[in-house]
Design an enzyme around this catalytic site. Structure first.
Site, mmCIF file in Angstrom:
data_model
loop_
_atom_site.group_PDB
_atom_site.id
_atom_site.type_symbol
_atom_site.label_atom_id
_atom_site.label_comp_id
_atom_site.label_asym_id
_atom_site.label_seq_id
_atom_site.Cartn_x
_atom_site.Cartn_y
_atom_site.Cartn_z
ATOM 1 N N ASN A 206 72.786 52.095 7.277
ATOM 2 C CA ASN A 206 72.671 53.439 6.709
ATOM 3 C C ASN A 206 73.135 54.466 7.729
ATOM 4 O O ASN A 206 73.526 54.112 8.842
ATOM 5 C CB ASN A 206 71.234 53.699 6.241
ATOM 6 N N ASP A 302 58.314 45.166 6.427
ATOM 7 C CA ASP A 302 58.031 46.591 6.606
ATOM 8 C C ASP A 302 57.302 46.752 7.937
ATOM 9 O O ASP A 302 56.146 46.351 8.078
ATOM 10 C CB ASP A 302 57.188 47.115 5.439
HETATM 11 O O1 C5P Z 1 59.562 52.886 2.600
HETATM 12 P P1 C5P Z 1 60.340 53.829 3.413
HETATM 13 O O2 C5P Z 1 61.564 53.203 4.019
HETATM 14 O O3 C5P Z 1 60.663 55.140 2.770
HETATM 15 O O4 C5P Z 1 59.336 54.209 4.604
HETATM 16 C C1 C5P Z 1 59.729 54.988 5.695
HETATM 17 C C2 C5P Z 1 58.844 54.711 6.860
HETATM 18 O O5 C5P Z 1 58.581 53.327 6.985
HETATM 19 C C3 C5P Z 1 59.499 55.089 8.162
HETATM 20 O O6 C5P Z 1 58.478 55.436 9.079
HETATM 21 C C4 C5P Z 1 60.196 53.800 8.580
HETATM 22 O O7 C5P Z 1 60.394 53.743 9.980
HETATM 23 C C5 C5P Z 1 59.215 52.769 8.121
HETATM 24 N N1 C5P Z 1 59.799 51.494 7.683
HETATM 25 C C6 C5P Z 1 59.588 50.364 8.437
HETATM 26 N N2 C5P Z 1 60.088 49.155 8.019
HETATM 27 C C7 C5P Z 1 60.766 49.057 6.853
HETATM 28 C C8 C5P Z 1 60.981 50.214 6.078
HETATM 29 C C9 C5P Z 1 60.511 51.404 6.518
HETATM 30 O O8 C5P Z 1 58.986 50.462 9.506
HETATM 31 N N3 C5P Z 1 61.232 47.881 6.470
#
Ligand code: C5P
Length: 396
Positions: A206, A302
């Site tokens: 991204n 995540d």
């Molecule tokens: O779910 P989303 O990507 O919107 O969430 C954003 C938050 O979660 C950010 O703090 C990002 O660093 C973290 N994140 C993560 N691992 C992932 C996806 C998101 O730590 N696989």
């Protein structure tokens, strides 16, 4: 006793540094004076020595001074460095990383916070070269007090006068307080995108630049925290005093984060790719008569949720949420779902990746969120770092 390295540049305002030295000592600081060759044209080393109660250091290769305390040790032992007056020449040499005398060598070798109190003719201050140097230094986290407007020694009037002794000392005191607000605290920051390979030449990623995460790591380190920055592929240099671990994929980022535990704080700023290709092709995928290949995706771990729920959970876990619609509702749900303490949400349809500005809504366990004003990513980093310091100050 906090140790201040007081560096005098060569300008007519140098005599005022004597009062700064006296006042810093009165506030309980140990002041080690350093003079450039030009400074000695304006103030005698003896006056400064008497007011500081400590020998003046003025030469890089003077055996007597080096045997007492080597210049690197001198730079490393300071809790803060104050340059007063900071001349246009001294700032230009700092901005370009020159180390051609003791003062500039110390400024390059120190990792203590630096405060500059510039004083010079108004045209020198307004010159684009000086302006660029000031910006470069500010970007590196160097702090400024003044110059202020008024009449100058040369008879001209404008911005260029040394700030008041009181404000220079106040800023120095603040700098010292700030440099220890998070000392002893271990912080983990994730930043940048992840890169998920499809085949040896293609990947899913991204637009994340890493700017916000790097700025946060830098601000936390400046408050004295010991910071591990786990970063995806970005074109940014490592902030001073920060331990950087480079990774490519989400899986690697997760392992590096878990390796960095235990930590007091985790700030997950990385734009982790939600998915990766289920299998990576050993060779470059070729175009065929059958049309484009189907790439099957699987979910990535995540990291924010993992850190929020693991046994070694940091005391404070902070996440970011980049949203393009219903920002507040999605953010509120996301904080609950992931189990983090604070969540900073921004609308990436307005503040695009790679830009220098940001605007966030801050969610915590309070019912009402806070809307922070639009600001530079560095300013946002400072504000968050101060907030984290306040959290720990309140918890002791
Ligand atoms: O779910 P989303 O990507 O919107 O969430 C954003 C938050 O979660 C950010 O703090 C990002 O660093 C973290 N994140 C993560 N691992 C992932 C996806 C998101 O730590 N696989």
């Amino acid at each position: 006793m906090p140790r201040v390295l007081l560096i005098l540049g060569g300008g007519i305002a140098a005599y005022k540094a004597l009062d700064v030295a006296r006042e810093l000592r009165r506030q309980g600081m140990d002041v080690t004076p350093v003079m450039t060759a030009a400074a000695k044209e304006f103030v005698t080393p003896l006056s400064l020595e008497v007011l500081c109660g400590s020998a003046v250091h003025d030469e890089l290769f003077k055996a007597a001074q080096e045997s007492q305390i080597g210049h690197i040790q001198l730079a490393r032992s300071a809790d803060a460095v104050v340059v007063c007056p900071a001349t246009a020449n001294l700032m230009a040499r700092m901005a370009h990383g020159l180390a051609d005398d003791l003062a500039t060598t110390l400024l390059l070798a120190t990792d203590a916070p630096i405060l500059l109190a510039p004083a010079m003719n108004v045209h020198m201050w307004q010159h684009p070269a000086t302006h660029n140097n000031v910006q470069t230094l500010q970007k590196r986290g160097v702090r400024f007090v003044g110059p202020v407007e008024g009449e100058m020694a040369c008879g001209e009037t404008g911005v260029g006068r040394l700030a008041s002794i009181e404000s220079i000392v106040d800023e120095a005191v603040k700098l010292l307080g700030r440099s220890s607000a998070l000392s002893g605290r271990k912080v983990l920051v994730t930043a940048g995108p992840t890169r998920e390979p499809i085949d040896p030449v293609r990947y899913i990623s991204n637009h994340s630049s890493g700017l916000q995460g790097f700025a946060i790591a830098e601000s936390l380190a400046r408050l004295g925290a010991s910071v591990t920055l786990v970063s995806g592929p970005v074109a940014l240099s490592t902030p001073p005093g920060v331990l950087r671990v480079d990774v490519q994929t989400a899986e690697e980022m997760k392992v590096a984060c878990l390796d960095a535990l235990p930590a007091d704080v985790a700030v997950c700023v990385a734009a982790v790719s939600d998915w990766r290709a289920e299998s990576q092709h050993a060779n470059k995928l070729k175009k065929t008569a059958n049309g484009p290949p189907a790439i099957s995706l699987v979910e990535n771990p995540d990291i924010l949720a993992t850190l929020s729920q693991c046994t070694l959970r940091p005391t404070l876990v902070v996440g970011f949420a980049a949203e393009t619609e219903s920002v507040k509702d999605h953010a509120r749900q996301k904080r609950q779902r992931k189990g983090c303490d604070w969540l900073l949400a921004n609308d990436v349809s307005k503040y695009c990746f790679g830009g220098s500005r940001n605007q966030v809504h801050f969610f915590s366990d309070k019912e009402e969120e806070e809307t922070w004003p639009e600001m530079d990513k560095k300013a946002l980093a400072e504000r968050l770092a101060e907030r984290i310091a306040a959290f720990f100050a309140a918890s002791v």
